[in-house]
Scaffold this active site. Structure first.
Site, PDB file in Angstrom:
ATOM      1  N   LYS A 159       0.878  -1.168   0.000  1.00 15.38           N
ATOM      2  CA  LYS A 159       0.000   0.000   0.000  1.00 15.38           C
ATOM      3  C   LYS A 159       0.919   1.222   0.000  1.00 15.38           C
ATOM      4  O   LYS A 159       1.211   1.810   1.044  1.00 15.38           O
ATOM      5  CB  LYS A 159      -0.916  -0.062   1.226  1.00 15.38           C
ATOM      6  CG  LYS A 159      -2.138   0.817   1.118  1.00 15.38           C
ATOM      7  CD  LYS A 159      -3.159   0.482   2.195  1.00 15.38           C
ATOM      8  CE  LYS A 159      -4.166   1.597   2.377  1.00 15.38           C
ATOM      9  NZ  LYS A 159      -4.954   1.937   1.201  1.00 15.38           N
TER      10      LYS A 159
HETATM   11  N1  PMP Z   1      -7.720  -1.977  -2.864  1.00 15.76           N
HETATM   12  C1  PMP Z   1      -7.122  -0.783  -2.740  1.00 15.76           C
HETATM   13  C2  PMP Z   1      -6.373  -0.233  -3.889  1.00 15.76           C
HETATM   14  C3  PMP Z   1      -7.219  -0.055  -1.544  1.00 15.76           C
HETATM   15  O1  PMP Z   1      -6.648   1.135  -1.427  1.00 15.76           O
HETATM   16  C4  PMP Z   1      -7.961  -0.603  -0.478  1.00 15.76           C
HETATM   17  C5  PMP Z   1      -8.083   0.181   0.803  1.00 15.76           C
HETATM   18  N2  PMP Z   1      -6.999  -0.065   1.651  1.00 15.76           N
HETATM   19  C6  PMP Z   1      -8.557  -1.854  -0.656  1.00 15.76           C
HETATM   20  C7  PMP Z   1      -8.414  -2.517  -1.865  1.00 15.76           C
HETATM   21  C8  PMP Z   1      -9.329  -2.491   0.456  1.00 15.76           C
HETATM   22  O2  PMP Z   1      -8.480  -2.842   1.494  1.00 15.76           O
HETATM   23  P1  PMP Z   1      -8.985  -2.869   3.000  1.00 15.76           P
HETATM   24  O3  PMP Z   1     -10.241  -3.659   3.001  1.00 15.76           O
HETATM   25  O4  PMP Z   1      -7.892  -3.518   3.736  1.00 15.76           O
HETATM   26  O5  PMP Z   1      -9.216  -1.462   3.395  1.00 15.76           O
END
Ligand code: PMP
Length: 305
Positions: A159
């Site tokens: 991320k």
């Molecule tokens: N894909 C992307 C590109 C994201 O930024 C996020 C948010 N973090 C998610 C999927 C979903 O991840 P999460 O459920 O861990 O927030």
């Protein structure tokens, strides 16, 4: 959505006033986009605010940093406690929490290894990310002309801050065209994810989501959906999805910490309609889980008080 300021932000181990939480213009990450972050939510429960799956988010932050060879100068426990501390000190019943690890002031040029590593954790009250109406009745999505990162260009497992330029391109394109959110395809043409959410479809009672190698971030909300589906004996599969599979799906929805669980009501103007029964069940169970209203998921909550 404008941010509503709160009192304090945790910066490199200190709580500083919101207005003083600033960085130098020569902060390395600002120029080259290399940093890692998390998006976490705390929800109001009958035992005060609880952070949802905090340890999993901190684990992912460290994994993202490892991919980019950034050494975080704090331990897992120190950063988890920093998250609890900002929620506590700002006296928020529920909020969004944003830890960020960035390369600070002192070095320039593309070699990030000598850069100082700074960490901060902010939080603020944040309502529904895709709107209350979207949560209730579903959002309209559009397949983006922008492709998701190829894993050998930028690793989707991380991320990383700069990686979100790709998301912003797709988001703006979708909004300007009158849609709520973009669906991004992999460079191989398979459905990958949305700009900040994972995507799912439902067909004949089975839930499908793209496999990791279609280029999506492995969502913690997505993982929660898997667990909830398992507990309700709803089968789920990680399988390649084509855009036309979304057009003809019985149901579709997206998931993310900020967005939560949001039904999709149309894809490229092909109507899926009001949220279907599986989407509703998963959404309702998720909302109960995060608020401590379902004992099966109590272990996911980290109470801050
Ligand atoms: N894909 C992307 C590109 C994201 O930024 C996020 C948010 N973090 C998610 C999927 C979903 O991840 P999460 O459920 O861990 O927030």
């Amino acid at each position: 959505m404008p941010i509503e300021p709160v009192e304090k932000i945790w910066m490199d181990g200190e709580l500083v006033d919101w207005a003083d939480a600033n960085v130098h213009i020569l902060t390395h990450s600002l120029h080259y986009g290399l940093g890692v972050f998390e998006g976490i939510r705390a929800y109001e429960t009958d035992r005060g605010p609880a952070i949802f799956r905090l340890d999993d988010h901190i684990d992912r932050l460290f994994a993202s940093a490892k991919i980019f060879m950034i050494d975080i100068p704090y331990t897992h426990d120190e950063l988890a406690e920093a998250c609890r501390e900002v929620v506590r000190v700002n006296d928020l019943p529920s909020c969004y929490i944003r830890p960020i690890v960035y390369l600070g002031y002192g070095e320039m040029g593309l070699n990030p290894l000598p850069c100082p590593v700074n960490v901060s954790v902010a939080c603020w009250p944040w309502g529904t990310y895709l709107g209350d109406d979207g949560v209730k009745h579903g959002v309209r999505v559009k397949i983006s002309s922008w492709k998701r990162h190829d894993p050998n260009i930028l690793p989707p497992a991380a991320k990383g801050t700069g990686m979100y330029i790709n998301s912003s391109l797709a988001k703006v394109e979708a909004l300007k065209a009158g849609y709520d959110e973009a669906v991004m395809l992999s460079t191989h043409g398979h459905v990958s994810e949305c700009t900040g959410e994972n995507i799912f479809l439902v067909n004949r009672g089975t839930i499908y989501t793209p496999p990791v190698h279609a280029g999506a971030l492995e969502g913690i909300t997505q993982d929660s959906i898997f667990a909830i589906a398992r507990d309700h004996d709803i089968p789920f599969e990680a399988e390649h999805i084509l855009r036309s599979d979304l057009y003809t799906a019985d149901e579709a929805f997206l998931s993310g910490t900020a967005a939560e669980v949001v039904p999709i009501r149309s894809v490229d103007d092909r109507e899926l309609g009001e949220p279907g029964p599986i989407t509703r069940l998963l959404q309702e169970t998720y909302f109960n889980a995060v608020r401590g209203l379902d004992d099966r998921y109590k272990d996911w909550l980290d109470h801050v008080l």
